[in-house]
Design a protein around this motif. Structure first.
Motif, short mmCIF file in Angstrom:
data_model
loop_
_atom_site.label_atom_id
_atom_site.label_comp_id
_atom_site.label_asym_id
_atom_site.label_seq_id
_atom_site.Cartn_x
_atom_site.Cartn_y
_atom_site.Cartn_z
N THR A 167 69.65 66.87 29.68
CA THR A 167 68.08 67.74 30.01
C THR A 167 67.02 66.73 30.63
O THR A 167 67.52 65.43 30.62
CB THR A 167 67.61 67.78 28.20
OG1 THR A 167 68.01 66.31 27.99
CG2 THR A 167 69.00 68.25 27.62
N ASP A 168 66.41 67.54 30.66
CA ASP A 168 64.96 66.80 31.57
C ASP A 168 64.08 65.38 30.30
O ASP A 168 64.00 64.02 30.88
CB ASP A 168 63.57 68.12 31.90
CG ASP A 168 64.38 68.54 32.83
OD1 ASP A 168 65.19 67.93 33.99
OD2 ASP A 168 63.93 69.21 33.17
N LYS A 169 64.52 65.71 29.23
CA LYS A 169 64.05 64.50 28.09
C LYS A 169 64.84 63.99 28.41
O LYS A 169 64.33 62.47 27.94
CB LYS A 169 64.17 65.96 26.80
CG LYS A 169 62.95 64.62 25.27
CD LYS A 169 62.73 65.66 24.60
CE LYS A 169 61.95 65.04 23.19
NZ LYS A 169 61.58 66.15 22.36
N TRP A 170 65.65 64.11 27.88
CA TRP A 170 66.83 62.80 28.19
C TRP A 170 66.73 61.59 29.68
O TRP A 170 66.87 60.53 29.52
CB TRP A 170 68.17 63.06 28.06
CG TRP A 170 69.19 62.26 27.72
CD1 TRP A 170 69.47 61.12 27.05
CD2 TRP A 170 70.05 61.29 28.64
NE1 TRP A 170 70.55 59.64 26.96
CE2 TRP A 170 71.28 60.24 28.39
CE3 TRP A 170 71.02 62.09 30.08
CZ2 TRP A 170 72.15 59.89 28.50
CZ3 TRP A 170 71.91 61.82 30.50
CH2 TRP A 170 72.50 60.17 30.19
N SER B 101 64.32 61.30 30.72
CA SER B 101 63.17 61.04 31.02
C SER B 101 63.13 59.86 30.24
O SER B 101 62.36 58.47 30.67
CB SER B 101 61.98 61.49 30.76
OG SER B 101 60.37 61.40 30.18
N ASN C 192 67.67 64.87 19.74
CA ASN C 192 66.67 65.23 20.00
C ASN C 192 66.24 65.17 21.68
O ASN C 192 65.31 65.49 22.29
CB ASN C 192 65.53 64.13 19.54
CG ASN C 192 65.30 63.57 17.80
OD1 ASN C 192 64.61 65.19 17.58
ND2 ASN C 192 65.47 63.18 17.68
N TYR C 193 67.39 64.74 22.27
CA TYR C 193 67.46 64.64 23.86
C TYR C 193 68.74 65.50 24.17
O TYR C 193 68.77 65.31 25.67
CB TYR C 193 68.16 63.33 23.86
CG TYR C 193 67.03 62.35 24.09
CD1 TYR C 193 65.64 61.93 24.62
CD2 TYR C 193 67.37 61.35 22.78
CE1 TYR C 193 64.55 61.68 23.54
CE2 TYR C 193 66.14 60.56 22.28
CZ TYR C 193 65.07 60.23 22.90
OH TYR C 193 63.83 59.77 22.34
N ASN D 49 68.62 69.01 23.20
CA ASN D 49 68.21 70.55 23.32
C ASN D 49 68.98 71.17 22.39
O ASN D 49 69.35 72.49 22.41
CB ASN D 49 68.01 71.40 24.38
CG ASN D 49 67.54 70.88 25.40
OD1 ASN D 49 66.14 70.36 24.84
ND2 ASN D 49 67.49 71.06 26.52
#
Length: 523
Positions: free
Chosen positions: A209-212, A214, A264-265, A267
């Motif tokens: 994911t984008d969040k991970w 980042s 949390n990373y 989704n």
């Protein structure tokens, strides 16, 4: 040869609980009851049980398959023997499988076999065996156009949901409901276990994911003014396992998970997928011979003479000398043992980008008592998205090469009693090197090793460990960011002091399966 001298004087690590060395690791040690004790992180992460690496899942002797066809070298020393050897393999491949899953072995009588093309094993239960790897044994002498000497693969093992790939449609898929699965775990919960059974082959799929990306600080890679992609968002990190138990919606696996899984990373989209349709080559092997190529003082990006490629499950290669080949040993699949394979290169590789002599891109792979002699090379380099256990046990590396998780998040490598006195062992962030290789490995361990240096860095949210190992730390910034600070170091535990158990892999194997498992693999 220097390699032979090193091999003859190398002392194998034992699983002794009374090793003469007094050191103790805080992460794994013997408790008062003689059992291994594992330190856990605050979230429950731990060093995994690596003992499932190897043929048939570890602790199983490599088989001695009956010879069905013997090949003798032709009288003409200039004859191309590829078709001669291939015809013998094809003959054995047409035989029925016996009750143990074997068809038979092709034996090469002593002598030299010039080969201008690739020899292929594509059927289960077939072995190509020489009469020794010395100059008086069986020698495959490569010539003609650049090629791979021997390939063992049926070409049928690729699924739509590949590592770093995309999910396929029409699959039996269930959501994993745990908010956090610690690295080293054997079990987790799913939304609905109906439709799955004990023995099923499954894939655990972790979305990128984008969040991970980042969180891993991999969203700002730049090279030559151009943005680089570490791992494409939407792709999958895939771990293949069997189900060993089901209790309600709780799934227990046969082999621990290497990575952690944090909702949390991800989704909240980590899934378990039925994967019984994997059809790899099985019970095939290459044994007891020498492969020689012309010297290759060239860059590895050119056409090359490669030694062997094995893509299968419950397969093996043993007792091989690979002389002057480049990017010599490549593997894929799982539950593979490579034993006593020596890569010996005198011709100096040309160029800054280096070849990898061992590319263990497989799961549950044991590389045992192997060696590399050469300069300006990667002794070992993992490809993208590989999941362990990937174990190097009692291996020697001579020259100025290095070992590393090379790119894009391979997890769970153990270097156990390995020596690279003039080289290095690296668990690192390669930044924008290559095409954005970034974090190469996590959850990896160097145990009672010896190296000139270690680049041991710690990816966010994970660990890498150098334990009981001799050699200096070499802190580095992220490549292409040399003005910045050195990246945070991974765990150095009992540095320059050997610890008990002497061999982590062998101690874990003995605890899981008993002393007979050590004897079965030659310890």
């Amino acid at each position: 040869m220097l390699f032979l001298l090193l091999t003859s004087t190398f002392v194998q690590a034992k699983a002794s609980k009374k090793d003469k060395d007094p050191g103790k690791s805080e992460w794994i040690y013997f408790g008062a009851d003689g059992k291994l004790v594992y330190k856990k992180s605050a979230k429950g992460d731990r060093i995994m049980d690596f003992s499932h690496a190897g043929y048939m899942g570890g602790g199983v002797a490599l088989p001695d398959v009956t010879v069905k066809v013997t090949v003798k070298p032709p009288g003409d020393v200039n004859a191309d023997c590829t078709a001669l050897i291939q015809a013998a393999i094809d003959k054995v491949s047409a035989l029925p499988l016996d009750k143990n899953g074997f068809r038979g072995a092709v034996l090469l009588a002593p002598g030299t076999y010039p080969c201008a093309k690739t020899i292929k094993i594509t059927a289960d239960g077939v072995v190509l065996r020489g009469s020794g790897k010395s100059e008086n044994g069986s020698i495959i002498a490569m010539n003609g156009e650049k090629h791979t000497a021997v390939i063992l693969s049926n070409g049928l093992n690729q699924r739509a949901g590949n590592r770093l790939g995309n999910a396929a449609g029409n699959e039996k898929t269930v959501k994993i409901t745990d908010k956090y699965i610690p690295a080293g775990s054997l079990s987790f919960n799913v939304a609905n276990a109906a439709g799955f059974k004990v023995g099923d082959n499954v894939e655990i799929r972790k979305p990128v994911t984008d969040k991970w990306v980042s969180f891993m600080h991999m969203d700002d890679l730049v090279r030559d003014g151009k943005a680089q992609t570490w791992i494409k968002t939407g792709s999958l990190l895939i771990t293949e396992r069997h189900i060993s138990a089901i209790n309600g919606n709780k799934i227990t696996l046969d082999v621990p998970l290497v990575d952690s899984y944090d909702v949390n990373y991800t989704n909240d989209e980590t899934t378990m997928v039925l994967a019984n349709d994997v059809k790899r080559l099985k019970q095939a092997g290459l044994e007891n011979l020498r492969i020689v190529s012309p010297p290759q003082a060239v860059n590895h990006t050119k056409a090359l003479y490669y030694a062997v490629r094995l893509n299968g499950e419950d397969c093996w290669m043993k007792d091989l000398d690979l002389m002057e080949t480049m990017e010599s040993v490549g593997t894929g699949g799982r539950r593979i043992t490579l034993q006593r394979i020596a890569v010996i290169r005198k011709a100096l590789h040309d160029g800054a980008s280096k070849p990898a002599e061992f590319a263990p891109n497989a799961g549950q792979i044991l590389v045992d008592r192997c060696s590399v002699e050469g300069d300006n090379i990667w002794y070992v380099a993992l490809g993208a998205g590989q999941t362990g256990p990937i174990v190097f046990l009692n291996c020697n590396f001579v020259g100025n090469g290095r070992i590393e998780g090379h790119q894009r998040w391979s997890t769970g490598m153990l270097l156990d009693n390995c020596k690279a006195p003039n080289g290095g062992m690296d668990f690192k962030n390669r930044g924008s090197m290559g095409s954005g290789h970034g974090w190469g490995t996590a959850w990896s361990v160097a145990w009672n090793c010896e190296a000139g240096s270690y680049v041991n860095q710690i990816p966010p949210g994970t660990y890498n460990w150098v334990i009981g190992s001799k050699g200096k730390s070499m802190p580095l910034p992220r490549p292409f960011n040399n003005a910045g600070p050195a990246l945070p170091e991974g765990i150095f535990d009992a540095q320059n002091t050997r610890v008990n158990p002497s061999s982590l892999y062998l101690a874990q194997l003995e605890e899981r399966l008993g002393k007979q498992a050590l004897k079965a693999i030659g310890y």
